[in-house]
Scaffold this active site. Structure first.
Site, PDB file in Angstrom:
ATOM      1  N   LYS A 142     -17.725  24.080  15.342  1.00 33.50           N
ATOM      2  CA  LYS A 142     -17.229  25.621  15.070  1.00 33.50           C
ATOM      3  C   LYS A 142     -15.705  25.576  14.831  1.00 33.50           C
ATOM      4  O   LYS A 142     -15.135  26.344  14.040  1.00 33.50           O
ATOM      5  CB  LYS A 142     -17.615  26.254  16.259  1.00 33.50           C
ATOM      6  CG  LYS A 142     -17.375  27.728  16.165  1.00 33.50           C
ATOM      7  CD  LYS A 142     -17.808  28.506  14.921  1.00 33.50           C
ATOM      8  CE  LYS A 142     -17.617  30.116  15.185  1.00 33.50           C
ATOM      9  NZ  LYS A 142     -16.371  30.737  15.214  1.00 33.50           N
ATOM     10  N   GLU A 201     -12.207  27.774   7.492  1.00 41.91           N
ATOM     11  CA  GLU A 201     -12.085  29.436   7.057  1.00 41.91           C
ATOM     12  C   GLU A 201     -10.605  29.702   6.946  1.00 41.91           C
ATOM     13  O   GLU A 201     -10.211  30.676   5.833  1.00 41.91           O
ATOM     14  CB  GLU A 201     -12.595  30.219   8.448  1.00 41.91           C
ATOM     15  CG  GLU A 201     -12.820  31.439   7.934  1.00 41.91           C
ATOM     16  CD  GLU A 201     -13.141  32.309   9.303  1.00 41.91           C
ATOM     17  OE1 GLU A 201     -12.761  33.187   9.931  1.00 41.91           O
ATOM     18  OE2 GLU A 201     -14.527  31.859   9.825  1.00 41.91           O
TER      19      GLU A 201
END
Length: 445
Positions: free
Chosen positions: A172, A179
């Site tokens: 993550k 991102e």
């Protein structure tokens, strides 16, 4: 609180009765009042909450990462039985997850550190889920996680068992770093089209709409096309009145810190973190703009040609960013003995999460073809794109440098690409210098 509420509603919508607890009685009552008829059962003490659950208990924590997570776990422990499972769905630093997993295992409890991506909407409708911890504990919660996860176009749920202890939260974290890279690359493309072609917001929206129909098809490109034409209550384009200071929650920084610990050149993502930092120096930048000289941007020439160059540069930059991110996953997997499945990880990013994109299937395909590939740039598809698109990336970076337009991640992409393809780098001189002043020794060719 919103993420926790939405995940509870998501679980309830799949046919489960969900016990809910919040330290704030008001917030618990609010959730129940806003969702009449739902199988949400409120509890107002930890003891009653824990005792309401079937064993082995499956408790999902959605609290702010850090000390709050430890406090929540400590409040639960007196009422738990051996074999109960705590799932931490927060944005937790993976080393904390490793520690908690070790400590709770020693006491007979199971701990699953779980990355959850997709924001508030994803939590409600289906996020991408990255669980790490004891495999046997994962098997007990897998039916629930599989039902609440996003579903890719081929019908596969966006959840897999990632690996032991901190593996889920590590993946993550790298997802969040990627991102950051994606967002900064897009921002630089926007800056080039605005500075190099003076495109209007309507033209930018049209350009991004076209891009979203091809290789760059992704959630971030999709929302960006909408952002360009959104107006405020005064009729002004909203993006043009938003202060140019990008905030961050620290997860990009964690990814970069880990790259340094592992000796991994995560240059593009790290530049995207630094770009946010320099954006926050607004007062200094305004003052410096009146003192420091530099070129004023000249128009970039043929519009269609330059737009296509920027599109190609953006796609190749994205490929470099993911190549760096997945290379770091490989290094971490080796360091922490996680045995990560990179192709499957790319698969669970295909829906529900912020970086969802058509091109993730190409990553899955690359690992299916060659599981042990050292770097995604070496996979045939990505190598062919690099062959075809690198000139556009070089031209765009050269234009930006000549015209004083900062493009830190585009620049990092071309620097990494050229460094990685260089059989010989000038590091021999650095090693000679180290030996000269510090007797660090060297190896001969």
């Amino acid at each position: 609180a919103v993420m926790g509420r939405n995940l509870a509603l998501n679980i309830e919508s799949r046919g489960y009765t969900v016990s809910i607890f919040n330290r704030s009685r008001e917030k618990t009552e609010e959730v129940v009042a806003e969702n009449p008829g739902k199988k949400l059962v409120p509890y107002y003490t930890v003891k009653e909450f824990v005792e309401s659950l079937e064993t082995p208990r499956r408790i999902l924590l959605m609290v702010k990462a850090g000390a709050g997570t430890d406090a929540a776990i400590d409040s639960l422990k007196p009422y738990l039985d051996k074999g109960d499972i705590i799932i931490d769905g927060g944005n937790t630093f993976f080393q904390d997850t490793i520690r908690r997993n070790r400590e709770l295992s020693a006491e007979g409890f199971n701990f699953i550190g779980t990355g959850v991506s997709g924001g508030e909407e994803g939590a409600l409708k289906g996020p991408s889920i990255m669980p790490g911890g004891q495999k046997e504990a994962y098997e007990l919660v897998a039916p629930i996680l599989t039902k609440i996860a996003a579903v890719a176009e081929d019908g596969e749920p966006c959840v897999i068992y990632i690996g032991a202890d901190g593996a889920g939260h590590y993946v993550k974290m790298v997802h969040n770093g990627i991102e950051y890279g994606d967002m900064q690359l897009i921002a630089e493309a926007y800056s080039l089209l605005k500075g190099g072609l003076n495109l209007s917001n309507e033209e930018l929206a049209t350009t991004f709409t076209e891009w979203n129909e091809g290789e760059l098809s992704s959630y971030l490109i999709d929302i960006t096309k909408d952002i360009f034409t959104k107006k405020d209550e005064e009729g002004k384009y909203l993006v043009d009145v938003i202060l140019d200071e990008a905030a961050n929650k620290g997860t990009g920084k964690w990814t970069s810190q880990s790259s340094l610990d592992l000796g991994e050149p995560l240059s593009l993502i790290t530049e995207s973190v630094f770009a946010r930092y320099i954006s926050s120096l607004k007062d200094q930048r305004v003052a410096a703009s009146k003192v420091l000289s530099g070129p004023q941007a000249k128009l970039a020439g043929d519009k269609a040609e330059f737009v296509e160059k920027v599109r190609r540069a953006l796609y190749l930059g994205k490929i470099v960013s993911y190549a760096q991110g997945f290379s770091q996953l490989r290094a971490a997997s080796d360091e922490y003995n996680w045995d990560l499945n990179y192709g499957e990880i790319a698969k669970i990013f295909r829906a529900g999460c912020i970086i969802r994109a058509q091109f993730l299937q190409k990553i899955t395909d690359a690992y299916a073809e060659n599981k042990g590939i050292a770097n995604l740039l070496l996979a045939p598809y990505f190598k062919n794109i690099a062959d075809e698109y690198q000139q556009a990336l070089r031209d765009v970076v050269a234009y930006a440098v000549q015209n004083g337009i900062p493009v830190p991640t585009f620049s990092a992409a071309v620097a990494y690409y050229d460094s990685y393809r260089s059989a010989v780098l000038p590091a021999n001189l650095i090693q000679a210098q180290r030996d000269y002043f510090g007797a660090h020794t060297y190896k001969r060719t």
